[in-house]
Design a protein around this motif. Sequence first.
Motif, short mmCIF file in Angstrom:
data_model
loop_
_atom_site.label_atom_id
_atom_site.label_comp_id
_atom_site.label_asym_id
_atom_site.label_seq_id
_atom_site.Cartn_x
_atom_site.Cartn_y
_atom_site.Cartn_z
N ARG A 1 5.94 4.32 5.15
CA ARG A 1 6.53 3.83 6.40
C ARG A 1 7.89 3.17 6.18
O ARG A 1 8.55 2.79 7.12
N THR B 1 0.84 -1.19 0.00
CA THR B 1 0.00 0.00 0.00
C THR B 1 0.88 1.25 0.00
O THR B 1 2.07 1.19 0.32
N ASP B 2 0.28 2.37 -0.34
CA ASP B 2 1.00 3.65 -0.28
C ASP B 2 1.47 3.91 1.15
O ASP B 2 2.56 4.44 1.37
N TYR B 3 0.65 3.53 2.12
CA TYR B 3 1.01 3.73 3.53
C TYR B 3 2.28 2.94 3.87
O TYR B 3 3.17 3.46 4.54
#
Length: 85
Positions: free
Chosen positions: A28, A22-24
């Motif tokens: 991170r 994911t982009d998240y």
Amino acid sequence: LLSYQEINEVYKLRLNRESKVTDYAIVRGVNVDNYSMNGEWWLRSPSASKVNFALAVSTIGEIFEAQVDNANIGVRPVAKFKKIK
């Protein structure tokens, strides 16, 4: 998280172990292949030979050992559902 045994039962082919991130996860700092957008993810199985190491899956679906304090490896939660009659 899957165990080493479960991943070999469910995802027998290396290519089936690859997982998009994911982009998240990218923000991170998860290790990701910029071409395929596949990331590294943990298994819940410890290393059989090294202390403070656990197994993980690489961006190309190979299983490897990594230090458990490596914050650049993501997680891939898995759920199993049963049909209730």
